[in-house]
Motif scaffolding. Structure first.
Motif, mmCIF file in Angstrom:
data_model
loop_
_atom_site.group_PDB
_atom_site.id
_atom_site.type_symbol
_atom_site.label_atom_id
_atom_site.label_comp_id
_atom_site.label_asym_id
_atom_site.label_seq_id
_atom_site.Cartn_x
_atom_site.Cartn_y
_atom_site.Cartn_z
ATOM 1 N N ASP A 50 0.918 -1.284 -0.086
ATOM 2 C CA ASP A 50 0.515 0.091 -0.023
ATOM 3 C C ASP A 50 0.814 1.060 0.264
ATOM 4 O O ASP A 50 1.806 1.341 0.271
ATOM 5 C CB ASP A 50 -0.720 -0.195 1.263
ATOM 6 N N GLY A 51 0.733 2.413 -0.515
ATOM 7 C CA GLY A 51 1.286 3.642 -0.620
ATOM 8 C C GLY A 51 2.250 3.505 -1.593
ATOM 9 O O GLY A 51 3.034 5.102 -1.675
ATOM 10 N N TYR A 52 2.342 2.776 -2.392
ATOM 11 C CA TYR A 52 3.128 2.539 -3.926
ATOM 12 C C TYR A 52 3.247 2.758 -5.013
ATOM 13 O O TYR A 52 1.781 1.583 -5.054
ATOM 14 C CB TYR A 52 4.520 1.376 -3.164
ATOM 15 N N SER A 53 3.217 3.407 -6.050
ATOM 16 C CA SER A 53 2.738 3.773 -6.928
ATOM 17 C C SER A 53 3.617 3.782 -8.385
ATOM 18 O O SER A 53 4.726 4.448 -7.666
ATOM 19 C CB SER A 53 1.716 5.052 -7.327
#
Length: 192
Positions: free
Chosen positions: A29-32
């Protein structure tokens, strides 16, 4: 918890990007992919030539304060590698680059590469470049064009189903944004 034999800024950036890639591939989560692109484009491309050889332990607020001056003179000394690269970067671009590097420094501190104080420098955009609201005439002209088939057919690839889909979504987004009165950030958070 002091760093005795530290890494250089370039090594810290490389380790940060490697970990970011790994976590992105593991779907944390939180990585793009978009942020990874930003780190590669702005941190790797500019901060490594700026202070890449410097030890992380020696990085200070003055490096962040002096970055804008260095960055604005960078293309005077180096030829742009991409046709879209501007010679004089916008203040928002410099703000993004400094904020991104602060995230790298925070990561380095959490992982024991840097034991100094957190970087608290904040780059403030001096000139707000806001566009004025559409006049009634401009709004009508845009909405009339968005409702034509010409809008859906224009494009480098002709009538491509993907282009048509994206343009239909853009039309709805534009109409929604103009008529609802929400801020862009608020609209981004909306879900069905």
């Amino acid at each position: 918890n002091m760093v005795i034999k530290g890494k250089t800024v370039a090594q810290g950036i490389q380790d940060f990007i490697t970990e970011y890639e790994n976590r992105l591939s593991e779907s944390w989560d939180g990585y793009s992919i978009y942020m990874l692109r930003i780190y590669r484009k702005h941190v790797e491309k500019y901060w490594v030539p700026y202070i890449g050889e410097k030890k992380l332990a020696l990085v200070s607020e003055s490096d962040f304060r002096d970055y804008e001056k260095w960055r604005r003179g960078y293309w005077v000394r180096n030829t742009p590698t991409h046709a879209n690269t501007k010679r004089n970067p916008a203040q928002r671009t410099i703000q993004l680059e400094i904020t991104s590097m602060k995230a790298v420094m925070r990561w380095c501190r959490e992982n024991g590469y840097y034991s100094g104080e957190p970087i608290s420098f904040i780059y403030r955009v001096r000139d707000k470049n806001r566009r004025s609201a559409f006049t009634r005439q401009q709004y009508r002209r845009i909405t009339q064009y968005l409702r034509t088939n010409e809008w859906l057919e224009v494009g480098q690839y002709g009538t491509d189903a993907r282009v048509v889909r994206h343009r239909k979504m853009l039309r709805e987004y534009f109409l929604f944004a103009c008529n609802i009165g929400m801020r862009v950030g608020e609209m981004r958070e909306m879900r069905w």
